[in-house]
Write a protein that holds these residues in place. Structure first.
Motif, PDB file in Angstrom:
ATOM      1  N   ALA A  54       0.828  -1.208   0.000  1.00 52.51           N
ATOM      2  CA  ALA A  54       0.000   0.000   0.000  1.00 52.51           C
ATOM      3  C   ALA A  54       0.862   1.259   0.000  1.00 52.51           C
ATOM      4  O   ALA A  54       0.513   2.267  -0.615  1.00 52.51           O
ATOM      5  CB  ALA A  54      -0.935  -0.005   1.200  1.00 52.51           C
ATOM      6  N   GLU A 118      -6.829   8.624  -2.657  1.00 54.58           N
ATOM      7  CA  GLU A 118      -6.629   7.232  -3.049  1.00 54.58           C
ATOM      8  C   GLU A 118      -6.943   7.063  -4.538  1.00 54.58           C
ATOM      9  O   GLU A 118      -7.868   6.362  -4.931  1.00 54.58           O
ATOM     10  CB  GLU A 118      -7.488   6.314  -2.189  1.00 54.58           C
ATOM     11  N   GLN A 254      -9.263  -7.348   2.167  1.00 53.26           N
ATOM     12  CA  GLN A 254      -9.934  -6.272   1.432  1.00 53.26           C
ATOM     13  C   GLN A 254      -8.930  -5.267   0.866  1.00 53.26           C
ATOM     14  O   GLN A 254      -9.112  -4.751  -0.239  1.00 53.26           O
ATOM     15  CB  GLN A 254     -10.944  -5.580   2.342  1.00 53.26           C
ATOM     16  N   ARG A 255      -7.851  -5.008   1.628  1.00 51.93           N
ATOM     17  CA  ARG A 255      -6.817  -4.091   1.134  1.00 51.93           C
ATOM     18  C   ARG A 255      -6.086  -4.695  -0.065  1.00 51.93           C
ATOM     19  O   ARG A 255      -5.758  -3.993  -1.020  1.00 51.93           O
ATOM     20  CB  ARG A 255      -5.821  -3.761   2.249  1.00 51.93           C
ATOM     21  N   ALA A 258      -8.218  -4.343  -3.063  1.00 56.28           N
ATOM     22  CA  ALA A 258      -8.163  -2.956  -3.547  1.00 56.28           C
ATOM     23  C   ALA A 258      -6.849  -2.683  -4.260  1.00 56.28           C
ATOM     24  O   ALA A 258      -6.823  -2.030  -5.315  1.00 56.28           O
ATOM     25  CB  ALA A 258      -8.341  -1.992  -2.381  1.00 56.28           C
ATOM     26  N   GLU A 261      -6.792  -3.916  -7.635  1.00 48.74           N
ATOM     27  CA  GLU A 261      -7.866  -3.285  -8.427  1.00 48.74           C
ATOM     28  C   GLU A 261      -8.919  -4.301  -8.849  1.00 48.74           C
ATOM     29  O   GLU A 261      -9.587  -4.150  -9.879  1.00 48.74           O
ATOM     30  CB  GLU A 261      -7.282  -2.568  -9.650  1.00 48.74           C
ATOM     31  N   GLY A 262      -9.047  -5.375  -8.057  1.00 55.40           N
ATOM     32  CA  GLY A 262     -10.054  -6.391  -8.343  1.00 55.40           C
ATOM     33  C   GLY A 262      -9.608  -7.464  -9.316  1.00 55.40           C
ATOM     34  O   GLY A 262     -10.341  -8.426  -9.555  1.00 55.40           O
TER      35      GLY A 262
END
Length: 332
Positions: A54, A118, A254-255, A258, A261-262
């Motif tokens: 991240a 973001e 979940q991070r 993300a 980008e799926g």
């Protein structure tokens, strides 16, 4: 982009800003500034995998970072250099810092250029190592170094390096558009129904392009070379998102979703779950290869905390991939 490319870009920008005043010192300080944003990689030594991912190309690759650190570096250098123009040094550091994330924005990973928003800029028009971008640029930079500080040849060579590299970046957008048009046309011919398509160049070139295609239950992966004469073949990879079960509610999971980008699949191997980031493809040209470039083992400890561990990439895989890519880019 790779460190050498960022050094060359930073040095050339430094020369353009202050070379006439300080000569090769502009190249030196520009090169140093061009590498500073990538110091965020050291975050991996102090935090977990997900947080490090991240952070990567976050704050240090933003406009805010360039604005804050350019005057700080200028103040530091102007204290001990004989050339005392604070404004000149500030401009050198600002442009050498900010062109780094601007170039990285053209790659698949992209940058959080507008951090703390973001919003990640990722044009996906060039691979992180591209000899056609770097080598001519490097040659002109070397020629620049050996010219007199105020000579016209020095400005000419540096200008040619910056001009040709920038022009190449512009061309990659057109190449991406052509490749994406071919992918979409082929998907229509083969009657595929899809939600989204994501295209990027393959390693070391902008001739062979990769596509990820999002369908209902699978992702389709395809390759297209400008020298192709046969239809594009797409390989289906089941999403298997359901294998996560309740883990999908976990914050780290979940991070990671993300961050990818799926674009991810879940695989179950030897009763272990793996998270595969599809944005960077696979390390093999073999059909249905599971050797993803970025593959993470998902594990939990006794307390239920989730961990992601990046799987090491074997060197022989990389060497074979380069050989296979060279053959594939010549056409199917």
């Amino acid at each position: 982009m790779d460190s050498l490319t960022q050094i060359v870009l930073g040095a050339a920008v430094g020369e353009a800003v202050l070379g006439k005043k300080v000569g090769n010192k502009a190249l030196l300080y520009g090169a140093i500034a061009g590498t500073i944003p990538d110091l965020d990689v050291f975050a991996s030594h102090f935090t977990d995998t997900v947080t490090a991912l991240a952070i990567h190309r976050g704050f240090t690759h933003s406009i805010l970072f360039s604005v804050l650190f350019a005057p700080l570096l200028a103040w530091l250098v102007s204290r001990y250099e004989t050339y005392k123009d604070f404004k000149g040094w500030a401009w050198l550091f600002f442009w050498s810092l900010i062109t780094h994330p601007l170039l990285d924005a053209h790659t698949t990973w992209g940058t959080q250029f507008f951090w703390p928003l973001e919003l990640r800029l990722a044009f996906k028009t060039i691979f992180v190592i591209d000899p056609l971008y770097t080598l001519p640029f490097l040659i002109f930079l070397i020629l620049t170094m050996f010219q007199g500080r105020t000579t016209k040849k020095r400005r000419l060579y540096n200008g040619l390096g910056l001009g040709l590299s920038t022009a190449y970046l512009a061309v990659t957008f057109m190449l991406k558009d052509v490749a994406q048009t071919q992918f979409k046309a082929e998907l229509d011919k083969q009657n595929f129904s899809y939600k989204a398509i994501d295209t990027r160049p393959s390693a070391l070139n902008t001739i062979l392009w990769n596509a990820n295609v999002d369908t209902e239950n699978t992702y389709l992966l395809g390759r297209y070379s400008f020298f192709d004469s046969q239809p594009i073949q797409f390989e289906a990879y089941p999403k298997n998102h359901q294998l996560l079960g309740d883990l999908i509610q976990n914050e780290k999971v979940q991070r990671m979703v993300a961050i990818s980008e799926g674009w991810y699949t879940i695989t179950l191997e030897n009763e272990q779950l793996y998270f595969n980031d599809l944005r960077f493809g696979v390390l093999s040209m073999e059909p249905q290869s599971q050797d993803f470039v970025f593959k993470y083992l998902i594990s939990t400890d006794a307390s239920g905390e989730v961990f992601f561990t990046e799987q090491e990439k074997a060197t022989p895989q990389g060497k074979k991939l380069i050989a296979d890519l060279w053959e594939r880019l010549q056409g199917n």
